[in-house]
Design an enzyme around this catalytic site. Structure first.
Site, mmCIF file in Angstrom:
data_model
loop_
_atom_site.group_PDB
_atom_site.id
_atom_site.type_symbol
_atom_site.label_atom_id
_atom_site.label_comp_id
_atom_site.label_asym_id
_atom_site.label_seq_id
_atom_site.Cartn_x
_atom_site.Cartn_y
_atom_site.Cartn_z
ATOM 1 N N LYS A 183 26.030 -42.077 -80.455
ATOM 2 C CA LYS A 183 25.533 -43.443 -80.534
ATOM 3 C C LYS A 183 24.021 -43.465 -80.762
ATOM 4 O O LYS A 183 23.503 -44.310 -81.513
ATOM 5 C CB LYS A 183 25.870 -44.205 -79.249
ATOM 6 N N ASN A 187 22.115 -45.129 -84.002
ATOM 7 C CA ASN A 187 21.006 -46.078 -83.962
ATOM 8 C C ASN A 187 19.812 -45.590 -84.769
ATOM 9 O O ASN A 187 19.079 -46.388 -85.358
ATOM 10 C CB ASN A 187 20.601 -46.342 -82.513
#
Length: 472
Positions: A183, A187
């Site tokens: 994750k 990002n």
């Protein structure tokens, strides 16, 4: 009702939407918030008439859940997660499972998995992408931890996740902090693509003289192509087309040009530096945000450091989709994804995550912020070659880079002469040119290091470590 299937701690917007998502998919739920007034407000509002109850205390919350308990924490990363774990742990029993759905630092998750598993509790660090709308309608989810812990939540998360043609946008990522690391890199890629599109906007406005609606029309055309069709291009079109209700002008022009960053972009860059993986496009995006925050200094510098003489160059026309700018964006977006995937590969080796890169491409195709048609090609590339070291070495992506390079060079050169900063586009060009070069000037760097510090060097014509007395 009887014991609830699912528990949620933290009734922010993301938490509310995720519990409504779970309830819609057949999972009765109990919710807890640090302030009970927030819980009451939710139950009287968005949660009214749903198979959801509230708890005033953590003890009451845990008691209302069926065993083994599945509890999703949506609290701020860092100490608040540790505080929540400490507060709820006394009420948990063997086999109960905590899930951290926030943007936690992956090393924190590694530590928490080890600590909780040692107490016979399960722990999942799960990246969740898609924003508030995705959380409600179906996000992309990246759960990491033990496989047994994932198996305990798999039926739930497969129903909650976004659905694409080849399945739900969730899979077991890997052990420890693997889910949160993926994750974090997601990002970082997001930072890159946002800045790439911002640079394209700046060029079309300052060089091409286009207004918001004209730029939005160009973006709409880009969103019809395989290479650029994506959620971020889609919302960029919306942003450029939106008018200020007070003035009637383009709303984006009324917004202060200072962007923030919440940590995940920084973590991506720091991790890349620690692991020795070059991610200059992503770093340039992070640096652009940091520089933008120096707005008062920039305004003063503008008077002392004047721009170069006006320079015009061709960006194409709206009718041809601003061809050079479009090509520059395609190349830079490919490189942003490629740098992120290369970082994931190195992390997988270092931490024994055993990441499946084709599966990661699949779960990013729906629900998440970086969802794009291009991800099918990424999925295909790693499906054909799981050990592919860089996307640019895949035949389809290599062809794309070769076709887009002239436009990228034209845009970067023109922007430099015009004094318009394009940090992501220029970093992308440097990265491509460096990556394809069989000989880089670091041989001179090695000579200098040996000259002042006796660091030694290697030779191209024979094996071994060498030192020269460079100075008399």
């Amino acid at each position: 009702m009887g014991k609830a299937h699912f528990g949620l701690i933290g009734l922010g917007v993301m938490g509310e939407n995720l519990v409504l998502n779970a309830e819609r998919n057949g999972y009765s739920s109990v919710v807890y918030n640090r302030t009970f007034a927030k819980t009451e407000e939710f139950l009287a509002g968005r949660g009214a008439g749903k198979d959801i109850v509230g708890a005033a205390t953590l003890q009451e919350f845990v008691a209302a859940l069926e065993r083994p308990r599945r509890i999703l924490m949506m609290v701020k990363a860092g100490q608040p997660v540790d505080d929540t774990i400490a507060a709820i742990s006394p009420y948990l029993e063997e086999g109960d499972l905590l899930i951290d759905g926030g943007n936690s630092l992956y090393t924190d998750t590694e530590r928490r998995v080890a600590e909780l598993e040692s107490k016979s509790f399960g722990y999942i660090g799960m990246g969740v992408s898609g924003g508030a709308k995705g959380a409600l309608e179906g996000p992309s989810m990246m759960p990491g931890g033990t496989k047994a812990a994932y198996d305990a939540i798999e039926p739930l998360v497969r129903k909650m996740a976004a659905q694409v043609d080849d399945g739900p946008c969730v899979t077991y990522i890997g052990p420890g902090g693997a889910g949160h690391f993926v994750k974090t890199v997601h990002n970082g890629i997001e930072y890159g693509i946002e800045q790439i599109l911002a640079e394209a906007y700046d060029l079309m406005k300052r060089v091409g003289g286009l207004n918001g609606d004209q730029m939005a029309d160009v973006l709409a055309g880009w969103n019809d192509t395989e290479e650029l069709a994506s959620f971020l291009v889609e919302i960029t079109e919306v942003c450029l087309r939106t008018k200020d209700p007070e003035t009637g002008g383009d709303l984006v022009e009324a917004i202060v040009d200072a962007a923030g960053q919440k940590g995940t972009g920084l973590w991506t860059v720091v991790s890349a530096l620690e692991m020795g993986v070059p991610v200059p496009t992503i770093y340039a995006a992070l640096n652009a945000r940091v520089l933008s925050s120096l707005r008062p200094e920039r305004l003063k510098a503008g008077a002392l450091l004047p721009a170069p003489a006006p320079h015009t160059f061709s960006l194409g026309t709206p009718e041809d989709g601003m061809g050079p700018v479009r090509d520059a964006c395609i190349a830079a977006c490919i490189v942003s994804y490629g740098q992120g995937m290369a970082l994931l590969q190195e992390a997988s080796k270092l931490h024994n995550y055993n990441l499946n890169f084709s599966s990661i491409g699949q779960i990013w195709k729906g629900g998440c912020i970086i969802r794009a048609r291009l991800l099918q090609r990424i999925q295909n590339a790693y499906g054909a070659n799981p050990s592919l070291p860089n996307l640019m070495l895949d035949p389809w992506f290599a062809d794309q880079i070769n076709r887009r390079l002239p436009g990228l060079r034209q845009v970067v050169a023109g922007a430099a002469l015009a004094g318009i900063p394009v940090p992501c586009l220029s970093s992308t060009l440097d990265y491509i040119d460096s990556y394809r070069s069989g000989r880089l000037p670091q041989n001179l760097v090695q000579a200098m290091r040996d000259c002042f510090g006796s660091h030694t060097y290697e030779r191209v014509d024979k094996a071994g470590s060498f030192h020269t007395e460079w100075l008399d």
